[in-house]
Design a protein around this motif. Sequence first.
Motif, short mmCIF file in Angstrom:
data_model
loop_
_atom_site.label_atom_id
_atom_site.label_comp_id
_atom_site.label_asym_id
_atom_site.label_seq_id
_atom_site.Cartn_x
_atom_site.Cartn_y
_atom_site.Cartn_z
N GLU A 204 24.18 60.65 55.28
CA GLU A 204 24.75 60.20 56.72
C GLU A 204 24.99 59.18 55.94
N LEU B 132 28.58 58.93 54.28
CA LEU B 132 29.21 59.24 55.34
C LEU B 132 30.03 58.53 56.55
N GLN B 133 28.93 57.72 56.49
CA GLN B 133 29.59 56.36 57.84
C GLN B 133 30.59 55.85 57.10
N ASP C 272 34.24 56.61 57.09
CA ASP C 272 34.72 57.50 58.57
C ASP C 272 34.83 55.34 58.70
N ARG D 14 37.80 54.66 56.93
CA ARG D 14 39.66 55.59 56.86
C ARG D 14 40.16 54.25 58.59
N ASP D 15 38.60 53.81 59.27
CA ASP D 15 38.96 53.18 60.42
C ASP D 15 39.76 52.42 59.83
N ARG E 177 43.75 52.81 58.65
CA ARG E 177 44.42 53.51 60.32
C ARG E 177 44.51 51.47 60.05
N GLU F 213 41.98 54.76 52.19
CA GLU F 213 41.93 56.66 52.16
C GLU F 213 41.56 57.67 51.02
N ALA G 290 37.15 56.45 50.67
CA ALA G 290 36.70 57.61 51.69
C ALA G 290 36.51 59.27 50.96
N GLU H 159 32.98 61.00 50.55
CA GLU H 159 33.23 62.65 51.18
C GLU H 159 32.95 63.59 49.91
#
Length: 78
Positions: free
Chosen positions: A8, A11-12, A15, A18-19, A22, A48, A51, A55
């Motif tokens: 978890e 994965l956080q 995320d 990825r933010d 962006r 990316e 990330a 993952e």
Amino acid sequence: MEKPMTKERILQQADGLRDLARRSRRLADTLSLESDRRRMQRHAVELEETANGLEKQAADARTGVFAPAVSRRAGDAG
């Protein structure tokens, strides 16, 4: 003491990266110099890729908790 890494938490982190990617892409669109835009877009790609690696690490794990990575120095008994 540091909290153990879990799927978890990994994965956080992915995320969050990825933010940031962006945001970097949005910022790149506002820059006036082409060299700055390219640099910011490369940064987004690197975020990316990191990330994606996180993952994959989480998906490949068999358990939900990860031991901290231990590096071995040359000369240590193995």
